[in-house]
Design an enzyme around this catalytic site. Structure first.
Site, PDB file in Angstrom:
ATOM      1  CB  CYS A 113      -0.946  -0.007   1.196  1.00 25.22           C
ATOM      2  SG  CYS A 113      -1.901  -1.515   1.263  1.00 25.22           S
ATOM      3  CG  HIS A 253      -3.247   2.950   2.090  1.00 20.38           C
ATOM      4  ND1 HIS A 253      -3.861   2.551   0.919  1.00 20.38           N
ATOM      5  CD2 HIS A 253      -3.301   1.871   2.922  1.00 20.38           C
ATOM      6  CE1 HIS A 253      -4.260   1.302   1.037  1.00 20.38           C
ATOM      7  NE2 HIS A 253      -3.937   0.861   2.247  1.00 20.38           N
ATOM      8  CG  ASN A 283      -6.743  -1.243   1.540  1.00 15.64           C
ATOM      9  OD1 ASN A 283      -6.069  -0.966   0.561  1.00 15.64           O
ATOM     10  ND2 ASN A 283      -6.224  -1.595   2.700  1.00 15.64           N
TER      11      ASN A 283
END
Ligand code: UT7
Length: 331
Positions: A113, A253, A283
């Protein structure tokens, strides 16, 4: 003299197959209420059929090329940030061919990420040395292909998507500072690991590799994110002598709304300065930052000369911070 457009060109691409919390609640023991209140996610996009990482990344890149009116032959380098390539040898080369960027060198980076942030930092190094003038950075992941859809602790979180940024040589005026951190000691808290299986019926002893599903210790990753990310952001700001009050946007993020809020609170950055599109896409790993940036630009939130702090964090564990000044003109 003509005004040069020097901002990075951003585009995102999402599969159109929407999976709501209701649908997930029919698959595992969870509820829309639980997912929304614990994560902020309402729905996510999932690739259908054999739609690939290369398809997602190429589409985001092609949109950016079109938007920036760029000749693909101008692109000197393609950096693909992904943890879910179609091919373990890398997927950047296939994207290079697909988008006809025949002059570009191309490689993958794997930093989960944090991948897009590390990709942007890497791109800026090539640009700052004068080696390359035009670099395409893609953050893309097809997390749905690596999620255990029977594990309620992870399957509620992830979605698929891609974002692409084209950086021109003048970007060095925009990246004011950055920091990358790694702590391998906590590696096992978030993995997409493999197992080696002994092959039977052949003369020599060989093991072939197979991939496991994503495994995450959510609580530990949560604790890591809300402690290490604000610390890194503050260090980065201090290093470059930028005050927190000068920050216009915090772009983290997109992992969990509670993480976004907690980091904002620790930094005394008000909620209205925190970009959030988690509710729509969940996500999307390396794609989450460029997708959110693209949307914020389209919604005219980000204005000329705005200061943006971007931070990625996740498996590795890795975390990275970039401070960007968003400028339209050379001056
Ligand atoms: O992109 C990489 C970075 N990733 C992250 O940043 C993720 C960080 N972690 C998180 O976002 C959160 O830890 C989660 C959203 C993954 C989990 O939220 P939590 O508030 O930490 O929940 P928990 O794991 O402490 O679980 C609380 C309870 C447990 O039940 P008991 O033991 O209290 O009875 C879980 O079994 O919630 C249960 N639970 C669920 N219940 C309904 C866990 N998942 C679910 C679910 N639906 N999907």
């Amino acid at each position: 003299m003509a005004i040069k457009k020097v901002k990075p060109i951003l585009c995102s691409y999402l599969p159109n197959n929407i999976i709501s919390n209701e649908i997930i609640s029919q698959m595992v023991d969870t509820s829309d209420e639980w997912i929304k209140s614990r994560t902020g996610i309402e729905e996510r996009r999932i690739c259908k059929d054999d739609y690939s990482l290369v398809d997602l990344g190429s589409n985001a890149a092609l949109e950016a090329i079109k938007k920036g009116n760029i000749d693909p032959a101008e692109i000197d380098l393609i950096i693909l940030a992904t943890s879910t390539p179609d091919d373990l040898f890398g997927s950047a080369a296939k994207i290079q061919y697909r988008i006809k960027a025949f002059n570009a060198a191309a490689f993958d980076i794997t930093a989960a990420c944090s991948g897009f942030i590390i990709g942007i930092i890497t791109a800026s190094q090539f640009i700052n040395t004068g080696i390359y003038k035009t670099v395409l950075v893609i953050g893309a992941d097809v997390m749905s292909k690596f999620v255990d859809w029977q594990d309620r602790s992870t399957c509620i979180l992830f979605g698929d998507g891609a974002g692409a940024a084209i950086l021109k040589s003048t970007i060095k005026q925009h990246i004011l500072g950055f920091q990358i951190k790694t702590n391998g000691e906590l590696n096992s808290e978030l993995t997409l690991s493999s197992k080696d299986l002994l092959q039977q019926n052949i003369a020599i002893q060989v093991f072939n590799r197979q991939y496991n599903f994503i495994q995450m210790n959510g609580k530990e990753i949560y604790k890591f994110a809300i402690s290490k990310v604000p610390e890194a952001i503050l260090n980065c700001l201090n290093t470059y002598q930028i005050q927190i009050e000068d920050i216009d946007w915090l772009l983290l993020h997109q992992a969990n709304i509670r993480i976004l809020k907690a980091i904002g609170e620790q930094l005394s950055i008000p909620q209205n300065k925190i970009l959030n599109n988690l509710y729509k896409y969940g996500n999307t790993s390396a794609a989450s930052i460029p997708i959110a940036l693209d949307e914020a630009i389209l919604e005219n939130k980000i204005q000329d000369n705005d200061l943006i702090i971007m931070a990625g964090f996740g498996a590795g564990l890795t975390w990275g911070t970039v401070i960007i000044k968003w400028k339209d003109k050379l001056n």
